[in-house]
Design a protein around this motif. Structure first.
Motif, PDB file in Angstrom:
ATOM      1  N   TYR A 104       1.771   0.590   6.260  1.00 35.18           N
ATOM      2  CA  TYR A 104       0.425   0.061   6.092  1.00 35.18           C
ATOM      3  C   TYR A 104      -0.390   0.438   7.322  1.00 35.18           C
ATOM      4  N   CYS A 105      -1.706   0.433   7.179  1.00 32.95           N
ATOM      5  CA  CYS A 105      -2.557   0.684   8.336  1.00 32.95           C
ATOM      6  C   CYS A 105      -3.659  -0.368   8.400  1.00 32.95           C
ATOM      7  N   GLN A 106      -4.096  -0.606   9.616  1.00 33.67           N
ATOM      8  CA  GLN A 106      -5.169  -1.572   9.844  1.00 33.67           C
ATOM      9  C   GLN A 106      -6.097  -1.046  10.917  1.00 33.67           C
ATOM     10  N   ALA A 107      -7.322  -0.769  10.534  1.00 34.74           N
ATOM     11  CA  ALA A 107      -8.345  -0.340  11.479  1.00 34.74           C
ATOM     12  C   ALA A 107      -9.068  -1.581  12.008  1.00 34.74           C
ATOM     13  N   PRO A 108      -9.724  -1.464  13.150  1.00 36.54           N
ATOM     14  CA  PRO A 108     -10.425  -2.629  13.717  1.00 36.54           C
ATOM     15  C   PRO A 108     -11.428  -3.243  12.745  1.00 36.54           C
ATOM     16  N   GLY A 109     -11.347  -4.553  12.558  1.00 38.93           N
ATOM     17  CA  GLY A 109     -12.269  -5.254  11.686  1.00 38.93           C
ATOM     18  C   GLY A 109     -11.991  -5.125  10.209  1.00 38.93           C
ATOM     19  N   LYS A 110     -10.878  -4.467   9.880  1.00 41.20           N
ATOM     20  CA  LYS A 110     -10.551  -4.270   8.467  1.00 41.20           C
ATOM     21  C   LYS A 110      -9.215  -4.912   8.124  1.00 41.20           C
ATOM     22  N   GLN A 111      -8.953  -5.058   6.842  1.00 38.55           N
ATOM     23  CA  GLN A 111      -7.693  -5.635   6.416  1.00 38.55           C
ATOM     24  C   GLN A 111      -6.583  -4.599   6.488  1.00 38.55           C
ATOM     25  N   ARG A 112      -5.357  -5.081   6.434  1.00 41.88           N
ATOM     26  CA  ARG A 112      -4.199  -4.191   6.429  1.00 41.88           C
ATOM     27  C   ARG A 112      -4.007  -3.655   5.013  1.00 41.88           C
ATOM     28  N   ASP A 113      -3.974  -2.339   4.895  1.00 43.63           N
ATOM     29  CA  ASP A 113      -3.883  -1.699   3.584  1.00 43.63           C
ATOM     30  C   ASP A 113      -2.644  -0.835   3.466  1.00 43.63           C
ATOM     31  N   LEU A 114      -2.136  -0.731   2.267  1.00 47.66           N
ATOM     32  CA  LEU A 114      -0.994   0.122   1.991  1.00 47.66           C
ATOM     33  C   LEU A 114      -1.369   1.591   2.176  1.00 47.66           C
ATOM     34  N   VAL A 115      -0.498   2.333   2.834  1.00 52.93           N
ATOM     35  CA  VAL A 115      -0.648   3.783   2.958  1.00 52.93           C
ATOM     36  C   VAL A 115       0.335   4.483   2.032  1.00 52.93           C
ATOM     37  N   ALA A 116       1.612   4.097   2.135  1.00 52.77           N
ATOM     38  CA  ALA A 116       2.653   4.743   1.336  1.00 52.77           C
ATOM     39  C   ALA A 116       3.807   3.781   1.156  1.00 52.77           C
ATOM     40  N   LEU A 117       4.514   3.967   0.038  1.00 56.17           N
ATOM     41  CA  LEU A 117       5.624   3.089  -0.314  1.00 56.17           C
ATOM     42  C   LEU A 117       6.741   3.944  -0.869  1.00 56.17           C
ATOM     43  N   ILE A 118       7.994   3.559  -0.591  1.00 59.22           N
ATOM     44  CA  ILE A 118       9.133   4.262  -1.164  1.00 59.22           C
ATOM     45  C   ILE A 118      10.145   3.237  -1.638  1.00 59.22           C
ATOM     46  N   THR A 119      10.630   3.423  -2.864  1.00 62.61           N
ATOM     47  CA  THR A 119      11.585   2.481  -3.441  1.00 62.61           C
ATOM     48  C   THR A 119      13.015   2.861  -3.063  1.00 62.61           C
ATOM     49  N   THR A 120      13.957   2.021  -3.450  1.00 68.69           N
ATOM     50  CA  THR A 120      15.353   2.321  -3.171  1.00 68.69           C
ATOM     51  C   THR A 120      15.787   3.594  -3.873  1.00 68.69           C
ATOM     52  N   GLY A 121      15.185   3.883  -4.991  1.00 67.63           N
ATOM     53  CA  GLY A 121      15.523   5.092  -5.741  1.00 67.63           C
ATOM     54  C   GLY A 121      14.786   6.326  -5.295  1.00 67.63           C
ATOM     55  N   GLY A 122      13.928   6.170  -4.293  1.00 61.35           N
ATOM     56  CA  GLY A 122      13.219   7.320  -3.759  1.00 61.35           C
ATOM     57  C   GLY A 122      11.869   7.602  -4.390  1.00 61.35           C
ATOM     58  N   THR A 178       7.998   7.349  -4.781  1.00 60.56           N
ATOM     59  CA  THR A 178       6.972   7.160  -3.757  1.00 60.56           C
ATOM     60  C   THR A 178       5.612   6.863  -4.376  1.00 60.56           C
ATOM     61  N   LYS A 179       4.811   6.180  -3.585  1.00 63.22           N
ATOM     62  CA  LYS A 179       3.441   5.865  -3.978  1.00 63.22           C
ATOM     63  C   LYS A 179       2.569   6.046  -2.747  1.00 63.22           C
ATOM     64  N   TYR A 180       1.406   6.675  -2.950  1.00 61.36           N
ATOM     65  CA  TYR A 180       0.489   6.909  -1.838  1.00 61.36           C
ATOM     66  C   TYR A 180      -0.918   6.451  -2.196  1.00 61.36           C
ATOM     67  N   VAL A 181      -1.640   6.019  -1.191  1.00 62.68           N
ATOM     68  CA  VAL A 181      -3.063   5.773  -1.395  1.00 62.68           C
ATOM     69  C   VAL A 181      -3.732   7.133  -1.558  1.00 62.68           C
ATOM     70  N   ASP A 182      -4.785   7.188  -2.360  1.00 61.50           N
ATOM     71  CA  ASP A 182      -5.390   8.477  -2.711  1.00 61.50           C
ATOM     72  C   ASP A 182      -5.810   9.287  -1.478  1.00 61.50           C
ATOM     73  N   SER A 183      -6.265   8.619  -0.454  1.00 59.53           N
ATOM     74  CA  SER A 183      -6.817   9.322   0.704  1.00 59.53           C
ATOM     75  C   SER A 183      -5.782  10.112   1.491  1.00 59.53           C
ATOM     76  N   VAL A 184      -4.493   9.851   1.284  1.00 57.52           N
ATOM     77  CA  VAL A 184      -3.464  10.555   2.055  1.00 57.52           C
ATOM     78  C   VAL A 184      -2.598  11.456   1.191  1.00 57.52           C
ATOM     79  N   LYS A 185      -2.810  11.458  -0.101  1.00 55.25           N
ATOM     80  CA  LYS A 185      -2.006  12.295  -0.994  1.00 55.25           C
ATOM     81  C   LYS A 185      -2.128  13.762  -0.592  1.00 55.25           C
ATOM     82  N   GLY A 186      -0.987  14.424  -0.518  1.00 55.78           N
ATOM     83  CA  GLY A 186      -0.965  15.821  -0.130  1.00 55.78           C
ATOM     84  C   GLY A 186      -0.935  16.051   1.370  1.00 55.78           C
ATOM     85  N   ARG A 187      -1.153  14.994   2.150  1.00 58.08           N
ATOM     86  CA  ARG A 187      -1.148  15.129   3.611  1.00 58.08           C
ATOM     87  C   ARG A 187      -0.008  14.337   4.261  1.00 58.08           C
ATOM     88  N   PHE A 188       0.300  13.188   3.708  1.00 54.17           N
ATOM     89  CA  PHE A 188       1.349  12.333   4.266  1.00 54.17           C
ATOM     90  C   PHE A 188       2.565  12.346   3.358  1.00 54.17           C
TER      91      PHE A 188
END
Length: 119
Positions: free
Chosen positions: A37-55, A57-67
């Motif tokens: 997750y990431c949190q910028a100053p003055g903002k809420q903590r948001d999900l960036v990427a997630l990975i399950t036990t089975g592998g 993955t889920k990404y927020v749209d802004s980082v797809k293809g980069r992270f």
């Protein structure tokens, strides 16, 4: 007791790369999802990427293809490879590890690592 230790943050130039690491120790068993997750100053903590036990993955749209998120179950670790970094990626990044105890999920958080991107 569960401890999460993060590393890998820092200052990088626009377009650069960083690799964040998070290692869990202590009473570690039944790890379920792991994420960043990431949190910028003055903002809420948001999900960036997630990975399950089975592998899966889920990404927020802004980082797809980069992270890329990955995990090493043998080391109780989760990683975030961050490429083509932009100034808007700058934030404190927190790892999140979900453990299943008595059938219920419990979330544990790292201390956070600062990512700064210069333009």
């Amino acid at each position: 007791q569960v401890q999460l230790v993060e590393s890998g943050g820092g200052l990088v130039q626009f377009g650069g790369s960083l690799r964040l690491s998070c290692v869990a120790s202590g009473s570690i068993f039944n790890i379920n999802n792991m994420g960043w997750y990431c949190q910028a100053p003055g903002k809420q903590r948001d999900l960036v990427a997630l990975i399950t036990t089975g592998g899966m993955t889920k990404y927020v749209d802004s980082v797809k293809g980069r992270f890329t998120i990955s995990r090493d179950n043998a080391k109780n670790a989760v990683y975030l490879q961050m490429n083509s970094l932009k100034p808007e990626d700058a934030a404190v990044y927190y790892c999140d590890v979900q453990l299943i105890r008595l059938g219920f999920p419990h979330e544990f958080w790292g201390q956070g690592t600062q990512v700064t991107v210069s333009s």
